[in-house]
Design a protein around this motif. Structure first.
Motif, PDB file in Angstrom:
ATOM      1  N   ASP A 124       0.800  -1.226   0.000  1.00  0.00           N
ATOM      2  CA  ASP A 124       0.000   0.000   0.000  1.00  0.00           C
ATOM      3  C   ASP A 124       0.836   1.281   0.000  1.00  0.00           C
ATOM      4  O   ASP A 124       0.290   2.375   0.109  1.00  0.00           O
ATOM      5  CB  ASP A 124      -0.970  -0.008   1.177  1.00  0.00           C
ATOM      6  CG  ASP A 124      -0.259  -0.037   2.530  1.00  0.00           C
ATOM      7  OD1 ASP A 124       0.986  -0.192   2.563  1.00  0.00           O
ATOM      8  OD2 ASP A 124      -0.960   0.081   3.549  1.00  0.00           O
ATOM      9  N   LEU A 126       2.445   3.333  -2.304  1.00  0.00           N
ATOM     10  CA  LEU A 126       2.580   3.604  -3.731  1.00  0.00           C
ATOM     11  C   LEU A 126       3.842   4.403  -4.079  1.00  0.00           C
ATOM     12  O   LEU A 126       4.547   4.029  -5.024  1.00  0.00           O
ATOM     13  CB  LEU A 126       1.319   4.287  -4.265  1.00  0.00           C
ATOM     14  CG  LEU A 126       1.261   4.535  -5.762  1.00  0.00           C
ATOM     15  CD1 LEU A 126       1.476   3.255  -6.569  1.00  0.00           C
ATOM     16  CD2 LEU A 126      -0.083   5.171  -6.131  1.00  0.00           C
ATOM     17  N   ILE A 149       3.101   6.490 -10.549  1.00  0.00           N
ATOM     18  CA  ILE A 149       2.007   6.778  -9.617  1.00  0.00           C
ATOM     19  C   ILE A 149       0.732   7.147 -10.373  1.00  0.00           C
ATOM     20  O   ILE A 149      -0.352   6.640 -10.062  1.00  0.00           O
ATOM     21  CB  ILE A 149       2.428   7.901  -8.634  1.00  0.00           C
ATOM     22  CG1 ILE A 149       3.519   7.355  -7.696  1.00  0.00           C
ATOM     23  CG2 ILE A 149       1.234   8.432  -7.856  1.00  0.00           C
ATOM     24  CD1 ILE A 149       4.209   8.413  -6.850  1.00  0.00           C
ATOM     25  N   GLU A 150       0.844   7.989 -11.384  1.00  0.00           N
ATOM     26  CA  GLU A 150      -0.338   8.388 -12.162  1.00  0.00           C
ATOM     27  C   GLU A 150      -0.969   7.195 -12.878  1.00  0.00           C
ATOM     28  O   GLU A 150      -2.192   7.035 -12.856  1.00  0.00           O
ATOM     29  CB  GLU A 150       0.048   9.461 -13.178  1.00  0.00           C
ATOM     30  CG  GLU A 150       0.336  10.808 -12.557  1.00  0.00           C
ATOM     31  CD  GLU A 150       0.868  11.812 -13.567  1.00  0.00           C
ATOM     32  OE1 GLU A 150       0.596  11.678 -14.778  1.00  0.00           O
ATOM     33  OE2 GLU A 150       1.574  12.747 -13.129  1.00  0.00           O
ATOM     34  N   LYS A 153      -2.675   4.907 -10.296  1.00  0.00           N
ATOM     35  CA  LYS A 153      -3.950   5.478  -9.825  1.00  0.00           C
ATOM     36  C   LYS A 153      -5.034   5.316 -10.878  1.00  0.00           C
ATOM     37  O   LYS A 153      -6.180   5.014 -10.558  1.00  0.00           O
ATOM     38  CB  LYS A 153      -3.770   6.940  -9.440  1.00  0.00           C
ATOM     39  CG  LYS A 153      -3.045   7.124  -8.121  1.00  0.00           C
ATOM     40  CD  LYS A 153      -2.895   8.586  -7.781  1.00  0.00           C
ATOM     41  CE  LYS A 153      -2.202   8.771  -6.441  1.00  0.00           C
ATOM     42  NZ  LYS A 153      -1.997  10.185  -6.119  1.00  0.00           N
ATOM     43  N   SER A 154      -4.674   5.505 -12.136  1.00  0.00           N
ATOM     44  CA  SER A 154      -5.628   5.302 -13.223  1.00  0.00           C
ATOM     45  C   SER A 154      -6.064   3.841 -13.284  1.00  0.00           C
ATOM     46  O   SER A 154      -7.243   3.537 -13.469  1.00  0.00           O
ATOM     47  CB  SER A 154      -4.992   5.728 -14.543  1.00  0.00           C
ATOM     48  OG  SER A 154      -5.822   5.419 -15.626  1.00  0.00           O
ATOM     49  N   LYS A 156      -6.084   1.739 -10.799  1.00  0.00           N
ATOM     50  CA  LYS A 156      -6.892   1.470  -9.618  1.00  0.00           C
ATOM     51  C   LYS A 156      -8.368   1.817  -9.838  1.00  0.00           C
ATOM     52  O   LYS A 156      -9.259   1.124  -9.361  1.00  0.00           O
ATOM     53  CB  LYS A 156      -6.366   2.288  -8.443  1.00  0.00           C
ATOM     54  CG  LYS A 156      -5.970   1.458  -7.263  1.00  0.00           C
ATOM     55  CD  LYS A 156      -5.415   2.340  -6.188  1.00  0.00           C
ATOM     56  CE  LYS A 156      -6.447   2.478  -5.121  1.00  0.00           C
ATOM     57  NZ  LYS A 156      -5.974   3.154  -3.939  1.00  0.00           N
ATOM     58  N   LYS A 157      -8.599   2.866 -10.604  1.00  0.00           N
ATOM     59  CA  LYS A 157      -9.988   3.271 -10.885  1.00  0.00           C
ATOM     60  C   LYS A 157     -10.715   2.222 -11.712  1.00  0.00           C
ATOM     61  O   LYS A 157     -11.924   2.112 -11.660  1.00  0.00           O
ATOM     62  CB  LYS A 157      -9.999   4.615 -11.612  1.00  0.00           C
ATOM     63  CG  LYS A 157      -9.591   5.768 -10.756  1.00  0.00           C
ATOM     64  CD  LYS A 157      -9.561   7.059 -11.563  1.00  0.00           C
ATOM     65  CE  LYS A 157      -9.003   8.188 -10.732  1.00  0.00           C
ATOM     66  NZ  LYS A 157      -8.829   9.420 -11.514  1.00  0.00           N
TER      67      LYS A 157
END
Length: 163
Positions: A124, A126, A149-150, A153-154, A156-157
């Protein structure tokens, strides 16, 4: 069109890590992030500005070095990894397995990290995962910790990823 993140995780990454007796949530998360940043989850199977191949954009040189400098010293692990490769194609063109064989490519990507001998960050964390990728794997010429990271995060959505 890339790969479905949840299917890559459940049908490829997790079973491959389990097959190698090396499953952890951190390893799974790191490989998902690697696929996200390196190839946009398989959308770009060949690196346009480099020589990286497959969902993890592994270069033929990295592939060869892993076999020559790491797997050659561990015949049992080498045999397990070789068992993931196709019977004939591996002998004719071993680097093509990086593009056409997801479980084999996953094993190779994971072992690129393992051979460094460094402990993984927590699943967890990141920013630490991104730094770990950048320090120990990073193949995209212009990719950065922030890009990892970007993309993660994308990703993860679109899925049920931890972190």
């Amino acid at each position: 069109m890339g790969l479905c993140p949840d299917e890559l995780r459940h049908l490829v990454i997790r079973p491959t890590l389990e097959y190698l007796d090396q499953y952890s949530l951190a390893a799974e998360t790191l490989l998902m992030g690697t696929a996200a940043v390196e190839s946009a989850m398989g959308y770009e199977l060949k690196q346009l500005s480099g020589r990286g191949l497959g969902v993890y954009h592994i270069t033929p040189r990295s592939h060869q070095l892993l076999w020559d400098q790491y797997l050659a010293k561990d015949p049992d692990l080498a045999s397990r990894v070789r068992g993931l490769a196709s019977q004939h194609e591996f002998l004719l063109n071993p680097h093509s397995e990086l593009t056409t064989n997801l479980r084999y490519a996953t094993a190779i990507a994971w072992l690129i990290y393992v051979r460094k001998g460094k402990p993984l960050p927590k699943a967890d964390d990141l920013p630490a995962m991104a730094k770990f990728w950048h320090r120990h794997f990073h193949s995209r010429p212009h990719a950065s910790v922030n890009a990892y990271i970007e993309r993660f995060k994308s990703l993860k959505k679109q899925s049920n990823l931890a972190a």
